[in-house]
Design a protein around this motif. Structure first.
Motif, short mmCIF file in Angstrom:
data_model
loop_
_atom_site.label_atom_id
_atom_site.label_comp_id
_atom_site.label_asym_id
_atom_site.label_seq_id
_atom_site.Cartn_x
_atom_site.Cartn_y
_atom_site.Cartn_z
N ILE A 174 0.86 -1.18 0.00
CA ILE A 174 0.00 0.00 0.00
C ILE A 174 0.90 1.24 0.00
O ILE A 174 1.82 1.36 0.82
CB ILE A 174 -0.93 0.02 1.23
CG1 ILE A 174 -1.96 -1.12 1.13
CG2 ILE A 174 -1.66 1.36 1.33
CD1 ILE A 174 -2.90 -1.21 2.31
N TYR A 175 0.64 2.12 -0.95
CA TYR A 175 1.38 3.38 -1.06
C TYR A 175 0.51 4.48 -0.46
O TYR A 175 -0.66 4.64 -0.86
CB TYR A 175 1.70 3.67 -2.53
CG TYR A 175 2.63 2.65 -3.15
CD1 TYR A 175 4.01 2.84 -3.15
CD2 TYR A 175 2.12 1.48 -3.72
CE1 TYR A 175 4.86 1.90 -3.72
CE2 TYR A 175 2.97 0.54 -4.28
CZ TYR A 175 4.34 0.75 -4.27
OH TYR A 175 5.18 -0.20 -4.81
N VAL A 176 1.05 5.22 0.49
CA VAL A 176 0.26 6.22 1.20
C VAL A 176 0.90 7.60 1.09
O VAL A 176 2.07 7.73 0.72
CB VAL A 176 0.09 5.85 2.69
CG1 VAL A 176 -0.66 4.53 2.83
CG2 VAL A 176 1.44 5.76 3.39
N HIS A 177 0.11 8.62 1.43
CA HIS A 177 0.57 10.02 1.49
C HIS A 177 1.18 10.46 0.16
O HIS A 177 2.24 11.10 0.11
CB HIS A 177 1.57 10.22 2.63
CG HIS A 177 1.02 9.81 3.96
ND1 HIS A 177 1.75 9.09 4.89
CD2 HIS A 177 -0.22 9.99 4.52
CE1 HIS A 177 1.01 8.86 5.95
NE2 HIS A 177 -0.19 9.40 5.76
N GLY A 178 0.51 10.12 -0.93
CA GLY A 178 0.99 10.50 -2.25
C GLY A 178 0.16 11.61 -2.87
O GLY A 178 -0.93 11.95 -2.40
N ASN A 179 0.68 12.16 -3.93
CA ASN A 179 -0.05 13.09 -4.79
C ASN A 179 -0.25 12.32 -6.09
O ASN A 179 0.54 12.43 -7.02
CB ASN A 179 0.77 14.36 -4.99
CG ASN A 179 0.16 15.30 -6.03
OD1 ASN A 179 -0.99 15.16 -6.42
ND2 ASN A 179 0.96 16.25 -6.49
N ILE A 180 -1.29 11.48 -6.11
CA ILE A 180 -1.46 10.50 -7.18
C ILE A 180 -2.35 11.06 -8.29
O ILE A 180 -3.54 11.32 -8.08
CB ILE A 180 -2.03 9.18 -6.63
CG1 ILE A 180 -1.11 8.62 -5.54
CG2 ILE A 180 -2.20 8.16 -7.75
CD1 ILE A 180 -1.64 7.36 -4.85
N TYR A 181 -1.76 11.23 -9.44
CA TYR A 181 -2.45 11.71 -10.65
C TYR A 181 -2.94 10.45 -11.37
O TYR A 181 -2.17 9.73 -11.97
CB TYR A 181 -1.44 12.49 -11.48
CG TYR A 181 -1.92 13.08 -12.78
CD1 TYR A 181 -2.33 14.41 -12.85
CD2 TYR A 181 -1.92 12.33 -13.96
CE1 TYR A 181 -2.73 14.98 -14.05
CE2 TYR A 181 -2.33 12.89 -15.15
CZ TYR A 181 -2.73 14.20 -15.20
OH TYR A 181 -3.13 14.78 -16.39
N THR A 182 -4.25 10.20 -11.30
CA THR A 182 -4.77 8.90 -11.74
C THR A 182 -4.93 8.76 -13.25
O THR A 182 -4.98 7.65 -13.77
CB THR A 182 -6.14 8.63 -11.09
OG1 THR A 182 -7.08 9.59 -11.58
CG2 THR A 182 -6.05 8.71 -9.57
N GLY A 183 -5.08 9.89 -13.94
CA GLY A 183 -5.41 9.83 -15.36
C GLY A 183 -6.89 9.67 -15.61
O GLY A 183 -7.34 9.72 -16.75
N VAL A 184 -7.68 9.46 -14.55
CA VAL A 184 -9.13 9.34 -14.66
C VAL A 184 -9.73 10.74 -14.73
O VAL A 184 -9.39 11.59 -13.91
CB VAL A 184 -9.71 8.57 -13.46
CG1 VAL A 184 -11.23 8.48 -13.56
CG2 VAL A 184 -9.09 7.18 -13.38
N PRO A 185 -10.63 11.00 -15.68
CA PRO A 185 -11.21 12.35 -15.80
C PRO A 185 -11.85 12.82 -14.50
O PRO A 185 -12.48 12.04 -13.78
CB PRO A 185 -12.26 12.19 -16.91
CG PRO A 185 -11.77 11.04 -17.72
CD PRO A 185 -11.11 10.10 -16.74
N GLY A 186 -11.67 14.11 -14.19
CA GLY A 186 -12.22 14.68 -12.98
C GLY A 186 -13.71 14.94 -13.09
O GLY A 186 -14.30 14.81 -14.17
#
Length: 566
Positions: free
Chosen positions: A30-42
């Motif tokens: 599990i990766y936590v405390h990230g700024n994850i840019y998912t590529g999924v439309p907002g």
């Protein structure tokens, strides 16, 4: 509700919650405390792409993504927790156009990339010759005469003095012309009496003697007499290329190398050492039976390694003035490039292979090359519509590789035929130094036309053309959003710029679509492959020049870390 009843209700609710918690799959990492840019439309105009804080991975897939507290519900006794420390994390880059073997072999040959003069070109070769076995072939690539003070092509005379008895052969950075020394020309029987091969040209002095410059298919005459790389050197070269890809955040590559290279990939995969998802292209002109046998040998259901499209060549390159243009080069008025096909033969070949179920990608840089490709695609679609069962809706995903120069009516044809524009934005950083002189202002305005493609409703997939350009995607992203030279001093038709979100989509989602893989990768969402990269900066918020300095901190392919910055 009395106290006793309330207690029973709370116990029951707690039990249901515990059962729900226990039913959740436990992540391996599990990766936590990230700024994850998912590529999924907002979901709003203010957030074009959804962000997340945490991500759970089990096996090679993502099982959860979202807020840290929610994702930690997938934590089990054996789950590893990685703190991303707020770092920008995004889908892994999918390079839609690479030549991995060529990039790897550059480590084993004379690297002429960036040589600033003919003398530096010669010095690098001389140093390599001094360390070589007597009589061995000396090969290399990467030279670019447009960087030299005197922008003239080298000749065999420039090589003979420094190569001695060694046969020598050096490919220009674009791969479309090469220079050979006299010894190599003799071994290949290229003489004053030689005829140019179909689709190629041997440059000659006024006397008729070959200069040593070989254009397009004329290079193959020399390659035919060169010793083939042995297994060990081929494997070393590919290991170099795989390492280069991992260090630059590439998790998938659509590769144009040889079948012998593909066999090395198979070997690495069996050993558990393949660190990159590879879709291997096959030559359009190979016999159909060979192509079908190669496809059957390693089909698409292996998500790490399989065969993909068939690649053909319509023309050459702008840098070598072999790209096929509808009108002559402005700086070479007697030359319109070197088309590689007759249209009727091309139409028949493409249609036959489309009917056999192959995806086709045609290299076309000049507008005439593009016209040939679009015409062939239109003819193939018509044949397929007539011959395929009516209940079988075709999904060809035909592609034009490079598509650097277009005539305005061609954008609508791309859209109507649903042709994918597979482009390499980093090329503009090199080519802006001379492209306008080659094309003139009117044509240049429609060159490297990324925004014009998107505005026309054409799907745009990005790659690097490594090793023609470095494999780093950050140079391509910078080029796409600025169309400025790396020093910021030159700008090339800025109306064709993209936003960072558009550029990232072309390098991830659209590149996955271009290889029929959008259901497995290109975004970060539950059920998709855990292919992602962690970077040292948020690409969507830093000033454009800082994109060039981006460092990859971690590259993950199928849940496995294949590179980590120490």
């Amino acid at each position: 509700m009395n106290i006793r009843a309330l207690g029973v209700f709370l116990l029951a609710a707690t039990a249901v919650h515990a059962q729900t918690q226990n039913a959740l799959p436990k992540g391996d990492v599990i990766y936590v405390h990230g700024n994850i840019y998912t590529g999924v439309p907002g979901t709003s105009a203010f957030h074009e792409v959804q962000r997340a804080e945490a991500m759970a991975v089990k096996g090679d897939r993502i099982v959860a993504i979202g807020k840290t507290d929610d994702v930690l519900k997938y934590k089990g006794p054996q789950t590893q927790v990685v703190d991303l420390g707020g770092r920008f994390t995004m889908p892994g880059f999918n390079d839609a156009h690479v030549h991995l073997a060529s990039g790897g072999f550059r480590q084993l040959e004379v690297d002429l990339t960036g040589a600033k003069s003919l003398e530096e070109f010669r010095q690098r070769i001389r140093a390599f010759v001094e360390k070589s076995v007597p009589g061995a072939w000396i090969t290399g690539s990467g030279w670019d005469h447009t960087l030299w003070p005197v922008k003239e092509l080298p000749s065999r005379w420039d090589l003979d003095e420094i190569t001695g008895d060694h046969p020598a052969f050096f490919v220009r950075i674009d791969g479309h012309i090469a220079v050979a020394n006299t010894r190599a020309l003799k071994l290949a029987s290229i003489t004053i009496a030689s005829r140019d091969p179909e689709g190629g040209k041997v440059d000659r002095f006024e006397t008729g003697e070959p200069t040593g410059i070989l254009r397009e298919t004329a290079q193959e005459v020399v390659r035919a007499v060169m010793p083939k790389p042995d297994h060990d050197s081929r494997r070393r070269a590919l290991e170099f290329a795989l390492q280069d890809a991992a260090e630059h955040g590439i998790t998938s590559a659509q590769d144009n190398s040889a079948w012998d290279d593909f066999r090395i990939y198979e070997e690495l995969e069996k050993e558990g050492k393949l660190t990159l998802r590879i879709t291997e292209w096959l030559p359009l002109d190979d016999p159909l039976e060979t192509l079908e046998a190669h496809r059957k040998a390693h089909p698409r259901d292996d998500l790490m390694l399989h065969t993909g499209l068939l690649k053909g060549f319509m023309d050459g390159s702008l840098g070598s003035r072999t790209a096929a243009l509808l009108a002559p080069y402005v700086d070479d008025p007697k030359n319109s490039g070197l088309p590689q096909y007759e249209q009727e033969k091309l139409n028949a070949r493409v249609a036959e292979r489309v009917l056999a179920g192959f995806q086709i990608g045609l290299h076309a840089i000049g507008d005439r090359g593009v016209e040939m490709a679009l015409t062939a695609f239109g003819a193939a679609e018509k044949v397929a519509t007539e011959k395929l069962p009516k209940d079988r809706k075709p999904d060809f995903r035909l592609r034009i590789e490079h598509a650097q120069v277009l005539a305005p009516p061609q954008f609508a044809r791309f859209r109507d035929l649903k042709v994918i524009a597979s482009m390499q934005p980093n090329h503009v950083l090199t080519d802006m130094n001379w492209a306008q002189a080659r094309l003139g202002d009117a044509r240049a305005a429609h060159s490297y036309p990324w925004q014009e493609f998107l505005h026309s409703g054409v799907r745009l997939a990005f790659g690097t053309d490594y090793p023609v350009e470095p494999i780093t995607p950050f140079r391509g992203l910078y080029a796409a959003i600025t169309r400025r030279s790396e020093d910021g001093k030159r700008e090339y038709f800025p109306a064709q710029r993209l936003t960072m979100d558009e550029a990232l989509a072309a390098y991830t989602q659209a590149a996955a679509y271009a290889e029929f893989a959008e259901k497995d990768k290109g975004r970060l969402a539950p059920g998709l492959l855990a292919d992602f990269v962690v970077l040292d900066r948020d690409l969507t918020s830093v000033p454009a020049p800082q994109v060039l300095q981006t460092r990859v901190l971690r590259t993950v392919v199928g849940g496995r870390t294949v590179f980590e910055q120490k």
